[in-house]
Each structure stands twice: as C-alpha cells, then as structure tokens.
Design an enzyme around this catalytic site. Structure first.
Site, short mmCIF file in Angstrom:
data_model
loop_
_atom_site.label_atom_id
_atom_site.label_comp_id
_atom_site.label_asym_id
_atom_site.label_seq_id
_atom_site.Cartn_x
_atom_site.Cartn_y
_atom_site.Cartn_z
N ARG A 122 0.82 -1.21 0.00
CA ARG A 122 0.00 0.00 0.00
C ARG A 122 0.86 1.27 0.00
NH1 ARG A 122 -3.07 3.28 3.87
NH2 ARG A 122 -5.09 3.85 3.00
N ILE A 170 -7.08 8.26 -0.36
CA ILE A 170 -7.02 6.81 -0.48
C ILE A 170 -7.85 6.33 0.71
CG2 ILE A 170 -4.75 6.79 0.72
CD1 ILE A 170 -4.09 4.17 -0.73
N SER A 171 -8.83 5.45 0.48
CA SER A 171 -9.74 5.05 1.55
C SER A 171 -8.99 4.37 2.69
CB SER A 171 -10.80 4.09 1.02
OG SER A 171 -11.53 4.67 -0.03
N GLN A 172 -9.58 4.47 3.87
CA GLN A 172 -9.04 3.80 5.06
C GLN A 172 -8.94 2.29 4.81
OE1 GLN A 172 -11.59 4.56 8.38
NE2 GLN A 172 -10.47 3.19 9.74
N PRO A 173 -7.85 1.63 5.24
CA PRO A 173 -7.73 0.19 5.01
C PRO A 173 -8.95 -0.61 5.47
CG PRO A 173 -5.64 1.06 5.74
CD PRO A 173 -6.61 2.20 5.81
#
Ligand code: SAH
Length: 218
Positions: free
Chosen positions: A40, A66-69
């Site tokens: 990532r 970038i979206s949260q994991p």
C-alpha cells in the site's frame, strides 16, 4: 515511477495492519491475503509512505483520499468476488482498491473524474504490473454503457442518490455496493441487488465516511 521497493519493515507493518483488520471484524481470508500482498505504501507519495500501514484514510492528489484500510477491506468483503467477476469501480483514486479487487481475481474496470489522478494512477498501475486493470477518465454516474453489463459495481465515493444508470448496467442477480448519503454526514454502506424482472433488494451494512461523488469530469 519509482522502483518497486517493499522491504522487511514495510512487510512487517503490513502484517500488523492485517492483524488489526482481523480484530476489527474482517473475516474474509481472501481479502486479508490480498491486502497482505499489496504494498500500500506504493500508492502514496514517497514523503508519506510511513502513513501507509496505519488504519487511516490519507490525502492523495486533487483533494481526494485513499480510503481507510478497514473501509477497503469491508467493501472488498461485501463484493464477495468470484474469479472472473466483471467488476466496475467508480472512483479509481490511488488505484489501491482496484488492485485489491484484481488480486481477488476480478476483471476490473475503474472510472475516475479527475484527469490528473486518472493519468497518474494509470501510470502507477502499469509500473506495478497491474496493466490488466482497465482505467477510464469520465463521470462514473454514467458508468460504461459500451462495456456493460457488469456482475458487480463498487462506488468508492459518497453518493446521495440511488445510482439508477449504474443499476441498469448490472446483470440479473448482480449487485452494487455504495456509501449512500450526504458528504457532511456519514453514509450508510448499501447493497442493492438486481433480482429477476428488475426487482431491487436493498441491504445496509453500517456507517462509513467518504469524499463526495460529484457529477461531470474535471
Ligand atoms: N478507490 C479509491 C478511493 C478514492 S476516493 C482508492 O482506493 O484510492 C474517491 C474517488 O472517487 C476520488 O478519486 C474522486 O475523484 C472519485 N470520484 C468522485 N466522483 C466521481 C465520479 N462521478 N466519477 C468517477 N470518479 C469519481
């Protein structure tokens, strides 16, 4: 494009993140494995690499994130990918979510409305060897009529209306997952399945926060 660096430290941090996602309730081994494999940190600008393995959304170009994991893991789990599923993603962003779907063996098409982000991410995906992910510059509200129908559609931006055009591009028994609601609040993760004779079944999966899905391209 920088070289593909993925050292022991980064791999270790990634393993910890995956443990954290398990503790938060992610159960799909396929999703956890895919996220364990994908570096990532290569989806963030180099200066911010150290943020890559914390469970936060993070700013990328064009005021996007970038979206949260955890969110990526949950959306990927809800997508319930079967090998060769034809999947449309709305909101390419950094390309990370698209890669997770690809690693789950979906055939991925992804649309981005920001030209700068579309171009930079398309270049990144090629550099990382993900050239079979097909990227498109356009308005996701319109979907991809020439490539429809899709087995599944995923929207990765907050959508405050029922995306009728996208639903029309689903196969029968296909479904769309999207965060439904206005951007200044949190949104309800929503699944709409297209049953026989166009009957729609709606299910809800908790609250999340996304950047807005906006009309037109820029
Ligand atoms: N899936 C991305 C998340 C990006 S955030 C990732 O893994 O990094 C949401 C993205 O949706 C942003 O890049 C934003 O520009 C894009 N977006 C918003 N409205 C859109 C629209 N109508 N069509 C296509 N992309 C859109």
């Amino acid at each position: 494009m920088r070289s593909f660096e993925d050292n022991y430290r980064q791999k270790g941090l990634r393993r910890k993140l995956i443990e954290h996602l398990k503790e938060k309730g992610i159960k799909s081994h396929a999703v956890l494995d895919a996220m364990l494999k994908i570096p990532r940190h290569l989806f963030l600008d180099k200066a911010f690499e150290e943020w890559a393995y914390k469970d936060f959304a993070f700013p990328i170009d064009c005021d996007q994130t970038i979206s949260q994991p955890f969110t990526v893991a949950r959306q990927s789990e809800l997508m319930d990918i079967r090998p060769k599923d034809k999947v449309l993603e709305i909101g390419l962003g950094s390309g990370y979510q698209a890669c997770v779907l690809h690693n789950l063996e979906a055939k991925v098409y992804s649309i981005e409305r920001h030209k700068t982000l579309h171009d930079k991410t398309s270049h990144r995906l090629k550099g990382l060897g993900y050239s079979s992910i097909r990227t498109f510059y356009g308005d996701g509200f319109q979907g991809l009529p020439l490539l429809a129908p899709f087995d599944k559609i995923l929207i990765t931006a907050a959508c405050d209306e029922i995306p009728e055009i996208l639903i029309s591009q689903l196969k029968e028994d296909g479904f769309i997952i999207f965060p439904y609601g206005k951007t200044n609040d949190s949104q309800i993760m929503t699944k709409i399945t297209k049953l026989k004779n166009g009957v729609l079944k709606t299910e809800e999966f908790g609250l999340f926060r996304f950047v807005p899905m906006l009309k037109g391209k820029v």
